[in-house]
Enzyme design. Structure first.
Site, PDB file in Angstrom:
ATOM      1  N   ALA A  38     -41.797 -49.372 100.289  1.00 53.23           N
ATOM      2  CA  ALA A  38     -41.977 -49.886 101.645  1.00 53.23           C
ATOM      3  C   ALA A  38     -43.188 -50.828 101.730  1.00 53.23           C
ATOM      4  CB  ALA A  38     -42.129 -48.739 102.628  1.00 53.23           C
ATOM      5  N   HIS A  59     -46.385 -47.389  92.132  1.00 48.29           N
ATOM      6  CA  HIS A  59     -45.479 -48.505  92.421  1.00 48.29           C
ATOM      7  C   HIS A  59     -45.341 -49.364  91.167  1.00 48.29           C
ATOM      8  CE1 HIS A  59     -44.694 -47.969  96.728  1.00 48.29           C
ATOM      9  NE2 HIS A  59     -45.895 -47.408  96.754  1.00 48.29           N
ATOM     10  N   ASN A  63     -42.350 -40.865  92.893  1.00 46.11           N
ATOM     11  CA  ASN A  63     -41.862 -41.801  93.900  1.00 46.11           C
ATOM     12  C   ASN A  63     -42.352 -43.216  93.608  1.00 46.11           C
ATOM     13  OD1 ASN A  63     -42.434 -39.042  95.826  1.00 46.11           O
ATOM     14  ND2 ASN A  63     -40.413 -39.958  95.850  1.00 46.11           N
ATOM     15  N   HIS A  74     -39.600 -36.172  99.956  1.00 44.25           N
ATOM     16  CA  HIS A  74     -39.896 -36.980  98.779  1.00 44.25           C
ATOM     17  C   HIS A  74     -39.631 -36.263  97.462  1.00 44.25           C
ATOM     18  CE1 HIS A  74     -42.008 -39.471 101.731  1.00 44.25           C
ATOM     19  NE2 HIS A  74     -42.039 -40.426 100.814  1.00 44.25           N
ATOM     20  N   ASP A  76     -48.966 -39.170 102.736  1.00 46.02           N
ATOM     21  CA  ASP A  76     -48.426 -40.534 102.746  1.00 46.02           C
ATOM     22  C   ASP A  76     -47.854 -40.840 104.132  1.00 46.02           C
ATOM     23  OD1 ASP A  76     -47.859 -43.061 101.749  1.00 46.02           O
ATOM     24  OD2 ASP A  76     -45.942 -42.469 100.861  1.00 46.02           O
TER      25      ASP A  76
END
Length: 377
Positions: free
Chosen positions: A133, A188, A212, A244, A267
């Site tokens: 996101a 990420h 994640n 998650h 988060d």
């Protein structure tokens, strides 16, 4: 102020029954049994734990830290404090250079004023393949000059930076971030096992929401997850919100790394503590349905709507341990470990430490919160 409770759980012991004394903003004594004198606060059949430390949250209570306003940060802080978070790192998302400097400048003042415990840059130095996101157009390779400008604007308040180690210039950037006094976190990322190992050797010491938004495990390409799990120097963030991660993965990740390396995080984004509806996360529109936040029009999860009491409760109930051991483990994961990872004087109930605590009922729901020696309304 003298406080008694059926159970007080610290980072090293369970006092049952237990008591503690608070003078001003500090814990000045604590022990097991019945204290001398008349307690000012007899809490009764409750469990007292250290205040929660959330090292990764983007907002809550309709407020969002990327908005970088006093109103938004206060709304976020107040919502999470009512749910037991007494120390909070404010997380930003990927932003273009001018916007990032503005956001850091505003949040720096809020940290200096005591509103927040520090700043976390989740981006902009992330993988486009695992952006989650984050606005793709704001992602970029790390440049030394930009890192220096951002840290200059932060004036020592930036506690953590998430970075993908496979990016061009990432390894010297990790060293630069570490030398500046912040924690470099791998996240990420589409890194290989070897690239993640190189990032750790360069100085990365945390994993941003492990599992994640990163390359998954494969039996012939173990990827970043294996590299991060196996290195004892790395603190592992887990979003144990029931969305998650599967509970079995939380249990096993805890077994793999041991009790001192997991940091529970929320988060959370602006919708935490709010109803379903339309929200934003940075530049992205987010829809929340049944408490699950997703980038509008996609299946991509966009942060969470959780609070730390929820992830703490899930940890206790899902650990597979008997109650006392589960409470001790959850205290480490929700308070001690994140505080230690972020270099904060918080996260435990000890003589001389901050008078931050959470009072939980039999269902592990928040009954009261004490922050710096004052009960939160």
């Amino acid at each position: 102020m003298l406080i008694t409770a059926e159970r007080i759980v610290t980072g090293t012991e369970v006092l049952s029954p237990g008591w503690l004394e608070v003078t001003g903003t500090v814990v000045t004594a604590l022990g097991a049994g019945v204290p001398a004198g008349t307690p000012a606060h007899e809490l009764g059949a409750v469990t007292v734990v250290p205040g929660f430390v959330d090292m990764h949250t983007h907002g809550g209570g309709s407020g969002a830290f990327p908005e970088a306003t006093a109103e938004s940060s206060l709304a976020s802080r107040d919502l999470h404090r009512r749910h037991g978070t007494t120390s909070m790192i404010a997380s930003l998302v990927a932003a273009h250079p001018t916007d990032l400097l503005r956001q850091v400048g505003v949040l720096t003042e809020q940290v200096q004023d005591g509103l927040l415990a520090g700043i976390h840059l989740e981006g902009p130095w992330l993988s486009a393949q695992r952006c989650g996101a984050h606005e793709p157009s704001a992602l970029r390779d790390p440049e030394p000059s930009e890192i220096d400008r951002v840290f200059a604007a932060g004036k020592g308040t930036i506690r953590m930076v998430t970075i993908a180690p496979e990016l061009h210039g990432a390894l010297p950037a990790i060293r630069r971030i570490s030398d500046a006094g912040a924690v470099a976190a791998i996240g990420h990322t589409n890194a290989s096992y070897e690239e993640a190992r190189a990032g750790i050797e360069a100085g990365a010491r945390a994993a941003t929401h492990l599992f994640n938004a990163m390359r998954p495990l494969h039996h012939r390409e173990p990827g970043p997850i294996t590299a991060l799990i196996e290195d004892p120097r790395v603190t592992i963030e887990l979003i144990n919100d029931g969305v998650h991660l599967h509970p079995a993965l939380y249990r096993n990740a805890t077994k793999w790394v041991g009790p001192d390396r997991v940091a529970l995080i929320t988060d959370a984004m602006a919708a935490a503590g709010m109803s379903d509806g339309a929200y934003t996360l940075g530049a992205l529109d987010v829809d929340v349905t049944d408490g699950v936040a997703r980038v509008a029009g996609t299946s991509t999860i966009a942060g969470s709507t959780a609070t730390m009491d929820l992830v703490f409760r899930n940890a206790v109930l899902g650990s597979g341990l008997e109650r006392q051991a589960a409470l001790q483990l959850a205290v480490k994961q929700a308070s001690l470990n994140p505080a230690r990872a972020m270099g904060l004087n918080a996260g435990d109930l000890v003589v001389g430490g901050p008078a931050d605590l959470v009072v939980l009922d039999d269902d592990l729901r928040v009954a009261r919160v004490l922050h710096q020696g004052t009960w939160v309304e």
